[in-house]
Scaffold this motif. Structure first.
Motif, mmCIF file in Angstrom:
data_model
loop_
_atom_site.group_PDB
_atom_site.id
_atom_site.type_symbol
_atom_site.label_atom_id
_atom_site.label_comp_id
_atom_site.label_asym_id
_atom_site.label_seq_id
_atom_site.Cartn_x
_atom_site.Cartn_y
_atom_site.Cartn_z
ATOM 1 N N ILE A 203 0.855 -1.188 0.000
ATOM 2 C CA ILE A 203 0.000 0.000 0.000
ATOM 3 C C ILE A 203 0.891 1.239 0.000
ATOM 4 O O ILE A 203 1.809 1.353 0.811
ATOM 5 C CB ILE A 203 -0.922 0.040 1.236
ATOM 6 C CG1 ILE A 203 -1.778 -1.224 1.318
ATOM 7 C CG2 ILE A 203 -1.801 1.285 1.209
ATOM 8 C CD1 ILE A 203 -2.610 -1.302 2.583
ATOM 9 N N LYS A 204 0.610 2.154 -0.923
ATOM 10 C CA LYS A 204 1.273 3.457 -0.936
ATOM 11 C C LYS A 204 0.196 4.536 -0.931
ATOM 12 O O LYS A 204 -0.800 4.427 -1.642
ATOM 13 C CB LYS A 204 2.188 3.612 -2.155
ATOM 14 C CG LYS A 204 3.432 2.747 -2.128
ATOM 15 C CD LYS A 204 4.326 3.024 -3.330
ATOM 16 C CE LYS A 204 5.657 2.279 -3.219
ATOM 17 N NZ LYS A 204 5.475 0.815 -3.155
ATOM 18 N N VAL A 205 0.434 5.583 -0.138
ATOM 19 C CA VAL A 205 -0.587 6.614 0.038
ATOM 20 C C VAL A 205 0.037 7.995 -0.139
ATOM 21 O O VAL A 205 1.131 8.271 0.381
ATOM 22 C CB VAL A 205 -1.245 6.518 1.434
ATOM 23 C CG1 VAL A 205 -2.273 7.631 1.623
ATOM 24 C CG2 VAL A 205 -1.898 5.151 1.622
ATOM 25 N N ILE A 279 -4.374 6.466 -3.413
ATOM 26 C CA ILE A 279 -3.968 5.193 -2.808
ATOM 27 C C ILE A 279 -3.620 4.203 -3.912
ATOM 28 O O ILE A 279 -4.402 3.987 -4.842
ATOM 29 C CB ILE A 279 -5.096 4.611 -1.933
ATOM 30 C CG1 ILE A 279 -5.606 5.667 -0.944
ATOM 31 C CG2 ILE A 279 -4.624 3.375 -1.187
ATOM 32 C CD1 ILE A 279 -6.831 5.219 -0.169
ATOM 33 N N TYR A 280 -2.454 3.595 -3.795
ATOM 34 C CA TYR A 280 -1.987 2.601 -4.767
ATOM 35 C C TYR A 280 -1.861 1.259 -4.046
ATOM 36 O O TYR A 280 -1.036 1.109 -3.143
ATOM 37 C CB TYR A 280 -0.652 3.024 -5.374
ATOM 38 C CG TYR A 280 -0.730 4.349 -6.118
ATOM 39 C CD1 TYR A 280 -0.947 4.383 -7.487
ATOM 40 C CD2 TYR A 280 -0.611 5.565 -5.431
ATOM 41 C CE1 TYR A 280 -1.033 5.594 -8.168
ATOM 42 C CE2 TYR A 280 -0.705 6.772 -6.100
ATOM 43 C CZ TYR A 280 -0.913 6.775 -7.467
ATOM 44 O OH TYR A 280 -1.010 7.981 -8.127
ATOM 45 N N ILE A 281 -2.662 0.292 -4.461
ATOM 46 C CA ILE A 281 -2.724 -1.014 -3.812
ATOM 47 C C ILE A 281 -2.197 -2.081 -4.759
ATOM 48 O O ILE A 281 -2.685 -2.211 -5.891
ATOM 49 C CB ILE A 281 -4.172 -1.381 -3.417
ATOM 50 C CG1 ILE A 281 -4.790 -0.299 -2.538
ATOM 51 C CG2 ILE A 281 -4.218 -2.741 -2.735
ATOM 52 C CD1 ILE A 281 -4.155 -0.153 -1.187
ATOM 53 N N SER A 285 -2.782 -10.726 -6.667
ATOM 54 C CA SER A 285 -2.439 -11.195 -8.015
ATOM 55 C C SER A 285 -1.284 -10.417 -8.628
ATOM 56 O O SER A 285 -0.797 -10.762 -9.700
ATOM 57 C CB SER A 285 -3.664 -11.085 -8.924
ATOM 58 O OG SER A 285 -4.031 -9.719 -9.107
ATOM 59 N N GLY A 286 -0.869 -9.324 -7.989
ATOM 60 C CA GLY A 286 0.227 -8.518 -8.504
ATOM 61 C C GLY A 286 -0.213 -7.294 -9.279
ATOM 62 O O GLY A 286 0.617 -6.466 -9.654
ATOM 63 N N SER A 287 -1.496 -7.148 -9.548
ATOM 64 C CA SER A 287 -1.988 -5.964 -10.247
ATOM 65 C C SER A 287 -2.052 -4.782 -9.276
ATOM 66 O O SER A 287 -2.035 -4.949 -8.052
ATOM 67 C CB SER A 287 -3.374 -6.225 -10.838
ATOM 68 O OG SER A 287 -4.323 -6.448 -9.814
ATOM 69 N N VAL A 288 -2.127 -3.583 -9.836
ATOM 70 C CA VAL A 288 -2.174 -2.369 -9.016
ATOM 71 C C VAL A 288 -3.530 -1.690 -9.207
ATOM 72 O O VAL A 288 -3.977 -1.475 -10.339
ATOM 73 C CB VAL A 288 -1.036 -1.398 -9.396
ATOM 74 C CG1 VAL A 288 -1.170 -0.091 -8.608
ATOM 75 C CG2 VAL A 288 0.321 -2.041 -9.113
ATOM 76 N N THR A 289 -4.163 -1.364 -8.095
ATOM 77 C CA THR A 289 -5.410 -0.605 -8.104
ATOM 78 C C THR A 289 -5.138 0.788 -7.566
ATOM 79 O O THR A 289 -4.552 0.942 -6.494
ATOM 80 C CB THR A 289 -6.497 -1.285 -7.249
ATOM 81 O OG1 THR A 289 -6.821 -2.550 -7.823
ATOM 82 C CG2 THR A 289 -7.747 -0.425 -7.166
#
Length: 342
Positions: A203-205, A279-281, A285-289
């Motif tokens: 998680i990056k914020v 927010i980057y999650i 599965s390795g994908s980024v939301t």
């Protein structure tokens, strides 16, 4: 802007100096001013009140304690450095006297030696130690300002910043007491993410939408067309169900802005958010939301706003706060670029 319960107490006493006799014009002689600075904050009470608004956190004593402890290192009753400026009340309000002191505590006394006259007085505390904020144009009272470092992505402030302004008239041959109230110039956000059953990897914020500067003489904030991105710091806490992040920065606008040329009818105005979380999650599965939380609650000076969301397995956050909008992009790639508008 609300007053921080911080009191700057100035007591002045006339002292005989070797600049002439009692019949001489002593207006330019030195004048010893006993200067006592006291800090009293109630941030722990304010933070506790904020946390109690979130029903999910009321019973989580460990998490609440960790959040209070983390923010207590920023909102603390302790000043490290003090900068005092005394300006001419006429013309270009040029700075006539300047003093810098180390405080290193809750209260301290100083003896200043300045000529007796009327001054526009500005004071700041803790600015000297804050690397991401600088003082500009301090040689003129009405131009003096605190300015955020000019970077695309800026770090959170590491301490509370305080400022005061006062019309000070030091008269001849009388004892005077000046009560000067310091105001807190920055504020904080806290994002609490419930990760239970989401199985996310990372998680990056970030946050954006905040002021880039503070005009000290009239206590107003400066907002650039492009708001900087503030990096949120993770908060170390024992409950691994939650991921917590914090930013410390200047406040947001206190009301939505209406684009130039837009209709003034309330039902036709597309109200923009006052500030945002990005927010980057990284999912299991390795994908980024990539999600954008759009807040319509103003972040005011000396305030802490707590936002709580529940994370889904696909990385999207759910919030039950009606003042926050959510925009989600799954399978986000860094090739996409987003420019927030404020």
């Amino acid at each position: 802007m609300r007053k921080q319960n911080i009191v700057l107490w100035l007591a002045s006493a006339l002292v005989l100096l070797s600049c002439g006799t009692i019949d001489d014009d002593l207006s330019d002689c030195g004048f010893e001013v006993n200067y006592e600075l006291k800090l009293v904050t109630n941030i722990q009470t304010k933070l506790q009140t904020q946390l109690q608004t979130d029903l999910s956190l009321q019973t989580n004593v460990e998490l609440t304690t960790a959040l209070r402890t983390h923010l207590g290192t920023i909102f603390r009753d302790h000043a490290d450095d003090v900068d005092l400026s005394f300006y001419d009340v006429s013309g270009d309000s040029v700075r006539l006297e300047h003093n810098q002191h180390e405080m290193n505590g809750k209260e301290e006394q100083y003896t200043l030696n300045i000529p007796r006259r009327r001054y526009l007085h500005l004071a700041t505390a803790n600015v000297g130690q804050e690397e991401s904020v600088e003082t500009f144009d301090a040689d003129r009272c009405h131009k003096a300002r605190l300015t955020q470092t000019d970077l695309d992505t800026v770090p959170s402030h590491t301490t509370g910043l305080f400022s005061a302004r006062y019309d000070m008239d030091i008269k001849d041959s009388i004892n005077q007491t000046f009560d000067v109230h310091l105001y807190m110039a920055n504020s904080a956000t806290v994002l609490v993410i419930d990760t239970l059953d989401s199985h996310v990897r990372d998680i990056k914020v970030y946050a954006t939408g905040f002021a880039t500067g503070f005009q000290m003489a009239d206590s107003t904030y400066v907002f650039d067309e492009q708001s900087p991105i503030v990096l949120a710091n993770p908060i170390d806490q024992p409950d691994k169900q939650y991921a917590c992040f914090n930013t410390v920065n200047f406040p947001s606008r206190d009301m939505p802005t209406i684009p130039i040329g837009a209709s003034r009818r309330a039902d036709e105005i597309s109200v923009k958010p006052l500030w945002e979380y990005h927010i980057y999650i990284t999912t299991a599965s390795g994908s980024v939301t990539r999600s954008v939380l759009q807040s319509h609650r103003p972040l005011l000076a000396e305030q802490v706003l707590v936002t709580h969301v529940k994370l889904e397995p696909n990385g999207s956050p759910t919030t039950f706060d009606p003042t926050i909008g959510v925009s989600v992009t799954t399978d986000w790639s860094e090739g996409w670029h987003f420019d927030p508008e404020f």
